[in-house]
Design a protein around this motif. Structure first.
Motif, mmCIF file in Angstrom:
data_model
loop_
_atom_site.group_PDB
_atom_site.id
_atom_site.type_symbol
_atom_site.label_atom_id
_atom_site.label_comp_id
_atom_site.label_asym_id
_atom_site.label_seq_id
_atom_site.Cartn_x
_atom_site.Cartn_y
_atom_site.Cartn_z
ATOM 1 N N VAL A 198 1.136 -1.409 0.019
ATOM 2 C CA VAL A 198 0.016 0.174 -0.064
ATOM 3 C C VAL A 198 1.097 1.235 0.092
ATOM 4 O O VAL A 198 0.522 2.632 -0.394
ATOM 5 C CB VAL A 198 -0.749 0.287 1.615
ATOM 6 N N HIS A 248 -12.941 0.433 -4.414
ATOM 7 C CA HIS A 248 -12.473 0.727 -3.866
ATOM 8 C C HIS A 248 -10.884 0.405 -4.095
ATOM 9 O O HIS A 248 -10.315 0.954 -3.283
ATOM 10 C CB HIS A 248 -13.060 1.390 -2.948
ATOM 11 N N ASN A 250 -9.512 -2.141 -4.987
ATOM 12 C CA ASN A 250 -9.101 -3.333 -3.921
ATOM 13 C C ASN A 250 -9.046 -4.765 -5.287
ATOM 14 O O ASN A 250 -10.280 -5.523 -5.151
ATOM 15 C CB ASN A 250 -10.055 -3.952 -2.955
ATOM 16 N N ARG A 281 -9.657 5.319 -2.380
ATOM 17 C CA ARG A 281 -9.593 4.700 -0.243
ATOM 18 C C ARG A 281 -8.345 3.680 -1.424
ATOM 19 O O ARG A 281 -6.980 3.539 -0.468
ATOM 20 C CB ARG A 281 -10.601 3.874 -0.436
ATOM 21 N N GLY A 282 -8.498 2.390 -1.504
ATOM 22 C CA GLY A 282 -7.545 1.785 -2.821
ATOM 23 C C GLY A 282 -6.320 1.969 -3.662
ATOM 24 O O GLY A 282 -6.646 2.972 -4.476
ATOM 25 N N SER A 285 -6.885 1.177 -7.817
ATOM 26 C CA SER A 285 -8.200 2.073 -8.400
ATOM 27 C C SER A 285 -7.799 1.861 -9.958
ATOM 28 O O SER A 285 -9.392 1.439 -10.861
ATOM 29 C CB SER A 285 -8.120 3.059 -8.520
ATOM 30 N N CYS A 288 -7.968 -2.021 -11.151
ATOM 31 C CA CYS A 288 -10.058 -2.800 -10.996
ATOM 32 C C CYS A 288 -10.512 -2.431 -12.025
ATOM 33 O O CYS A 288 -11.075 -2.877 -12.675
ATOM 34 C CB CYS A 288 -10.202 -1.220 -9.544
#
Length: 475
Positions: A198, A248, A250, A281-282, A285, A288
């Motif tokens: 992260v 978000h 993930n 947030r993640g 993104s 995804c």
């Protein structure tokens, strides 16, 4: 409703609900008159005992009444009628069935109230088949291998300008190993094995391969745009269908869903409807978004992408998606990548219907639209929904509220709950509206729908029900 069914409490409740068609919970004078008229002889006496009766009182009064037992009866046993109708349907003898006057539709029309639900029963729809262009085999490891069944010829000149045939699309996009969708999915799966942390996330084709990455996502965007141009702001989907809440950024959860729900993609036995919020947030993104976009290219009739409130530029500037793109690809390329993916979001539908019965959206119901038709009429390309479309903005941001929360908010805003129409300003978000059960019921009834599925709010167990299970939040 069977001719031989015994009169009792359950039949009494059926009769009550038939005459209480508006769901008011009581039989007023007009409803009692209709009941008396249908009964004929003996109806007047029964009518005196059921005026203004609640369901419970009505059931007690007529539960064993022989007179009431004549109401809501089918003229013939239902299963015999269904069997006959199916046989006639298979024989294509619709005219004969109509002349006979004994079809299921004719039998039920006399005793059943009109249903608002407009959904389609999948087993009742006449099946239409097309010749497949490929045979698909799956080995023991789960690898999907297509084998072309027939040569795919390009359309003759003057024909097919609207796009490739199904066979061509299958050959060139879905099953060609180096089509942009398949290349993108392979790259993302490879990245997932060494995606960093992260604090220091890795990205696709970084470093000296940024230009290759730009060309890849530009091609993905152009191909995807052709599909999105054919969709409306309220896109239809059909069961079986998985409905998936906020992602978000993930990527781990998204690929776990792949292993569980669509392991043989692009061969998919069920559709997937994503409720938006792919970004922020993640820290993955972008990946995804590109994964779901690539999946839609490979299975356009199985994947439905809805827009969430985070698929909007202003929101992303306050959160992490813009920062993520710049961090991974530098100021110049990062801004180009960010803008290109946002152009995809600008085209996405804002809500969907599963089987013409279940309303799906990121946030919830719009106060500015009473019908699905009004949502469909919203323009397709919306760069700034807050300024360009009240309907779209409200769908992205609204929330359901229980009755106490709704009343408290109404008092805070100086609004009479009884005249609010089921909507009040959303003080928690600072924009759009909260809707209560009355607002939900009004929208569902006006559009012949049964349920609402939405996302937008964190639910610790993953889901939470509202309004006695008419609405569910999934996250």
């Amino acid at each position: 409703m069977e001719p031989a069914a015994k009169q009792g409490e359950h039949r009494a409740k059926l009769i009550f609900r038939y005459y209480d068609a508006d769901g008011a919970g009581k039989l007023n004078e007009e409803k009692v008159k209709a009941l008396v008229a249908d009964l004929g002889d003996g109806g007047a006496e029964l009518g005196k005992t059921v005026g203004e009766a609640s369901e419970k009182d009505f059931a007690a009064a007529v539960g064993k009444s022989e007179a009431a037992g004549k109401l809501c009866r089918l003229p013939k046993p239902i299963f015999a009628e269904i069997s006959r109708a199916l046989a006639m349907q298979h024989l294509k003898r619709y005219d004969t069935a109509k002349k006979g006057g004994g079809s299921v539709a004719a039998a039920l029309a006399n005793v059943l109230p009109k249903r608002a639900h407009k959904g389609v029963c999948p087993t009742c729809v006449e099946k239409k088949f097309e010749l497949a262009a490929h045979l698909v085999t799956v080995d023991l490891s789960g690898k999907v291998t297509p084998k072309r069944l027939a040569a795919v010829k390009p359309p003759a000149k003057g024909k097919g300008e609207g796009g490739p045939t199904a066979g061509q699309y299958s050959a060139e996009v879905v099953f060609r190993p180096y089509s942009v969708g398949n290349v993108m999915l392979r790259l993302i799966r490879q990245l997932a094995k060494a995606k960093g942390t992260v604090a220091e996330p890795k990205a696709l084709l970084m470093g000296d391969r940024k230009e290759d990455f730009w060309k890849l996502i530009l091609r993905l965007y152009r191909d995807l745009l052709i599909l999105l141009e054919a969709e409306t702001k309220c896109q239809k989907a059909y069961s079986p269908c998985y409905v998936i809440g906020d992602i978000h950024g993930n990527i781990e959860d998204l690929l776990q869903m792949e292993r569980t729900l669509w392991p043989l993609a692009p061969v998919m036995g069920a559709g997937c409807l994503f409720l938006g919020d792919y970004v922020d947030r993640g820290v993955w993104s972008l990946e995804c978004t590109l994964y779901i976009a690539a999946l839609k290219l490979l299975a356009p009739n199985r994947i439905t992408m809805l827009r969430g409130n985070h698929e909007e530029r202003t929101t992303q500037k306050h959160y992490s998606y813009l920062k993520e793109c710049v961090q991974k690809y530098g100021e110049e390329m990062g801004l180009k990548v960010w803008e290109l993916t946002n152009r995809i979001y600008d085209q996405l539908p804002v809500c969907g219907l599963v089987d013409d019965a279940i309303y799906c959206a990121h946030g919830g119901l719009p106060k500015s639209a009473k019908t699905v038709e009004q949502i469909v009429e919203v323009k397709r390309d919306i760069r700034n929904p807050e300024k360009e479309s009240d309907i779209a903005w409200e769908i992205l941001w609204s929330d359901p509220a229980n009755e106490q929360e709704f009343v408290d908010t109404c008092e805070q805003k100086g609004v009479d709950p009884k005249t609010s129409g089921g909507f009040v300003f959303n003080t928690k978000r600072g924009t759009a509206f909260k809707f209560n059960e009355a607002g939900a019921d009004s929208f569902l009834k006006a559009n012949g729908l049964t349920h609402i599925i939405r996302a937008h709010e964190v639910a610790p167990p993953g889901y939470v029900f509202h309004f006695i299970n008419k609405c569910v939040t999934i996250f």
